[in-house]
Design an enzyme around this catalytic site. Structure first.
Site, PDB file in Angstrom:
ATOM      1  N   ILE A 199     -25.792  -0.089   7.360  1.00 16.54           N
ATOM      2  CA  ILE A 199     -26.161  -0.882   6.192  1.00 16.54           C
ATOM      3  C   ILE A 199     -25.572  -2.290   6.254  1.00 16.54           C
ATOM      4  O   ILE A 199     -26.280  -3.281   6.126  1.00 16.54           O
ATOM      5  CB  ILE A 199     -25.689  -0.194   4.883  1.00 16.54           C
ATOM      6  N   ASP A 227     -20.758   3.248   0.875  1.00 19.65           N
ATOM      7  CA  ASP A 227     -19.525   3.098   0.086  1.00 19.65           C
ATOM      8  C   ASP A 227     -18.535   4.252   0.277  1.00 19.65           C
ATOM      9  O   ASP A 227     -17.438   4.202  -0.253  1.00 19.65           O
ATOM     10  CB  ASP A 227     -19.861   2.953  -1.409  1.00 19.65           C
ATOM     11  N   ARG A 229     -26.247  -9.457   2.952  1.00 19.61           N
ATOM     12  CA  ARG A 229     -26.847  -9.109   1.651  1.00 19.61           C
ATOM     13  C   ARG A 229     -27.597 -10.277   1.009  1.00 19.61           C
ATOM     14  O   ARG A 229     -27.235 -10.763  -0.054  1.00 19.61           O
ATOM     15  CB  ARG A 229     -25.760  -8.613   0.689  1.00 19.61           C
ATOM     16  N   PRO A 230     -28.626 -10.785   1.671  1.00 17.52           N
ATOM     17  CA  PRO A 230     -29.314 -11.965   1.155  1.00 17.52           C
ATOM     18  C   PRO A 230     -30.090 -11.667  -0.124  1.00 17.52           C
ATOM     19  O   PRO A 230     -30.458 -10.523  -0.375  1.00 17.52           O
ATOM     20  CB  PRO A 230     -30.272 -12.337   2.289  1.00 17.52           C
ATOM     21  N   VAL A 231     -30.320 -12.723  -0.914  1.00 20.39           N
ATOM     22  CA  VAL A 231     -31.066 -12.537  -2.164  1.00 20.39           C
ATOM     23  C   VAL A 231     -32.545 -12.869  -1.975  1.00 20.39           C
ATOM     24  O   VAL A 231     -33.282 -12.976  -2.944  1.00 20.39           O
ATOM     25  CB  VAL A 231     -30.464 -13.396  -3.310  1.00 20.39           C
ATOM     26  N   ASP A 232     -32.972 -12.996  -0.714  1.00 19.39           N
ATOM     27  CA  ASP A 232     -34.361 -13.411  -0.482  1.00 19.39           C
ATOM     28  C   ASP A 232     -35.375 -12.407  -1.021  1.00 19.39           C
ATOM     29  O   ASP A 232     -36.469 -12.778  -1.440  1.00 19.39           O
ATOM     30  CB  ASP A 232     -34.612 -13.689   1.013  1.00 19.39           C
ATOM     31  N   GLN A 233     -35.014 -11.106  -1.051  1.00 22.03           N
ATOM     32  CA  GLN A 233     -35.953 -10.098  -1.556  1.00 22.03           C
ATOM     33  C   GLN A 233     -36.138 -10.226  -3.073  1.00 22.03           C
ATOM     34  O   GLN A 233     -37.232 -10.019  -3.597  1.00 22.03           O
ATOM     35  CB  GLN A 233     -35.487  -8.687  -1.199  1.00 22.03           C
ATOM     36  N   CYS A 254     -17.513  -9.231  -1.821  1.00 23.73           N
ATOM     37  CA  CYS A 254     -16.863  -8.697  -0.618  1.00 23.73           C
ATOM     38  C   CYS A 254     -17.481  -9.292   0.644  1.00 23.73           C
ATOM     39  O   CYS A 254     -18.686  -9.497   0.726  1.00 23.73           O
ATOM     40  CB  CYS A 254     -17.022  -7.178  -0.563  1.00 23.73           C
ATOM     41  N   LYS A 288     -19.281   1.812 -11.660  1.00 21.43           N
ATOM     42  CA  LYS A 288     -19.347   0.354 -11.589  1.00 21.43           C
ATOM     43  C   LYS A 288     -20.756  -0.117 -11.237  1.00 21.43           C
ATOM     44  O   LYS A 288     -21.296  -1.033 -11.861  1.00 21.43           O
ATOM     45  CB  LYS A 288     -18.368  -0.143 -10.513  1.00 21.43           C
ATOM     46  N   ASN A 289     -21.364   0.525 -10.236  1.00 21.92           N
ATOM     47  CA  ASN A 289     -22.655   0.058  -9.740  1.00 21.92           C
ATOM     48  C   ASN A 289     -23.816   0.391 -10.668  1.00 21.92           C
ATOM     49  O   ASN A 289     -24.934  -0.074 -10.465  1.00 21.92           O
ATOM     50  CB  ASN A 289     -22.920   0.604  -8.329  1.00 21.92           C
ATOM     51  N   ARG A 337     -11.419  -3.965  -8.312  1.00 20.59           N
ATOM     52  CA  ARG A 337     -12.829  -4.286  -8.552  1.00 20.59           C
ATOM     53  C   ARG A 337     -13.646  -3.015  -8.738  1.00 20.59           C
ATOM     54  O   ARG A 337     -14.691  -3.044  -9.384  1.00 20.59           O
ATOM     55  CB  ARG A 337     -13.411  -5.096  -7.388  1.00 20.59           C
ATOM     56  N   ARG A 359     -21.092 -10.462  -6.256  1.00 18.21           N
ATOM     57  CA  ARG A 359     -22.514 -10.560  -5.918  1.00 18.21           C
ATOM     58  C   ARG A 359     -23.420 -10.045  -7.023  1.00 18.21           C
ATOM     59  O   ARG A 359     -24.557 -10.487  -7.154  1.00 18.21           O
ATOM     60  CB  ARG A 359     -22.790  -9.764  -4.641  1.00 18.21           C
TER      61      ARG A 359
END
Length: 411
Positions: free
Chosen positions: A321, A299, A117-121, A112, A18-19, A391, A88
């Protein structure tokens, strides 16, 4: 619905990762040609990504485990909230759209509830490449012509590495990504992009170099096997004192998991594309600490916690994490598990047996750990909210049934 007490034995075929599949599906936006993907897992997250790409105007033809994508004529460059809110990974369309079209508008993602898990990076990296990026009314809006840059992320981020690597393939000049994620799925994306004509070096190391090219072409590509699905079935084999062989796998992506299974007392053998795990007594408790690849994967944390619940001795499980990734603890305790949480560490003392109960899945990997714990609990357990399971696991109940589990999906 799971009736506990069955020993798992036999062979099970592992699906595509999936990933790896999600970013590779998004990579179809980088070319006007067909991208043909094989070994795509049949999961709700994959269906969501396909729906998102179709909503942008891409042609998506999905046939069993093969997906043919063509993004020649997009009709919009906006990924709306109603499609993005459940996953996400939707943010992964931002880099490709911006790189090819010079603009993109993507809703801030959901998914989830296991951490920030910010998207700032992602945003910081695109700004370094010359884009104007801002957030307005819950959307990330990006515009500009991308140029190669030297980018050092503040933290190791898998999605950020993938988004910036895709964006850099069409940027003018050379991009260097430092502190890059090293996961096998990042390498798989890089290999697919290379098959499409991208110039990428260093994927799988902390420094990735991308030389921008004017355009990418179509390709045919096989998605990497899912190491987390494989690992989950191997842990279930030890929990049930069974003998399970997972096939269609990439053993080199599971080295640390195999080490921990051996530490738990399992006999582990493997070949080019299979791994066998067996044990004929109670497993031993193991200590795990989650860290970015090549360390122990977050995971797989919930699944090893489930193993420790019925193992001999006491194991410490430390999560570094995601700050909110112990939501399965109260549910495991309902089965009779002996777990105490101190900050980011759960101390698990194994008990002789668990007893069946009604359980509720809270996130994707937690749902797998509850099913696995139910397999060894006496009596019947019912796991609710299994849409989380769907998922990331392709028909888990059917695969477990093949191995001898008494498990069925009920409405």
């Amino acid at each position: 619905k799971v009736l506990g007490g069955c020993r798992l034995s036999g062979e099970v075929k592992i699906s595509g990762a999936k990933n790896a599949a999600l970013p590779i599906l998004a990579a179809s936006l980088l070319t006007a040609d067909n991208l043909v993907l094989h070994n795509v897992p049949r999961l709700s997250d994959i269906r969501t990504m396909n729906k998102l790409l179709a909503g942008l105007g891409a042609q998506v033809d999905s046939q069993d485990e093969t997906v043919i994508l063509n993004a020649k004529n997009l009709t919009t460059l906006e990924a709306p909230y109603d499609l993005v809110k459940t996953m996400r990974a939707s943010i992964l369309v931002l880099g490709p759209m911006l790189a090819r079209y010079g603009e993109a508008k993507v809703s801030l993602p959901g998914g989830c509830a296991i951490g920030a898990r910010p998207v700032d990076q992602h945003i910081k990296g695109l700004q370094a490449m010359g884009a104007e990026v801002y957030i307005e009314h819950g959307y990330v809006i990006a515009k500009g012509c991308l140029k190669g840059a030297h980018i050092v992320t503040d933290m190791v981020t898998v999605g950020g590495t993938e988004n910036l690597m895709m964006a850099a393939t069409l940027a003018e000049g050379k991009t260097v990504l430092e502190n890059a994620a090293r996961e096998p799925e990042v390498v798989d994306l890089a290999n697919c992009l290379i098959a499409m004509g991208a110039k990428i070096k260093g994927a799988g190391t902390p420094v990735i170099e991308i030389e921008g090219v004017p355009s990418l072409h179509g390709a045919e590509y096989n998605i990497l096997p899912d190491r987390i699905e494989a690992g989950s079935f191997l842990v279930a084999a030890l929990m049930t004192q069974g003998d399970v062989t997972v096939t269609h796998v990439a053993p080199h992506t599971l080295d640390i998991v195999m080490d921990k299974l051996r530490e738990a007392g399992g006999v582990i053998e493997f070949g080019d594309d299979w791994i066998r795990a067996r044990i004929d007594r109670r497993p031993k408790a193991v200590n795990i600490r989650t860290v970015p690849h090549p360390g122990f994967p977050t995971d797989m944390q919930a699944q090893f916690m489930a193993l420790n619940c019925i193992a001999e001795g006491t194991g410490r499980v430390t999560e570094t994490i995601f700050e909110n990734r112990f939501m399965h603890v109260p549910e495991l305790q309902r089965l009779g598990a002996n777990i105490s949480v101190e900050g980011h560490t759960a101390v698990v003392t194994g008990v002789e047996r668990l007893s069946g109960a009604n359980l509720m899945a809270t996130d994707l990997r937690a749902s797998a750990s509850l099913v696995m714990a139910a397999l060894v609990a006496s009596g019947t357990s019912v796991v609710d909210r299994i849409y989380h399971l769907d998922r990331g696991y392709d028909h888990m109940e059917l695969k477990l049934s093949q191995l001898g589990a008494k498990i069925e999906r009920i409405s």
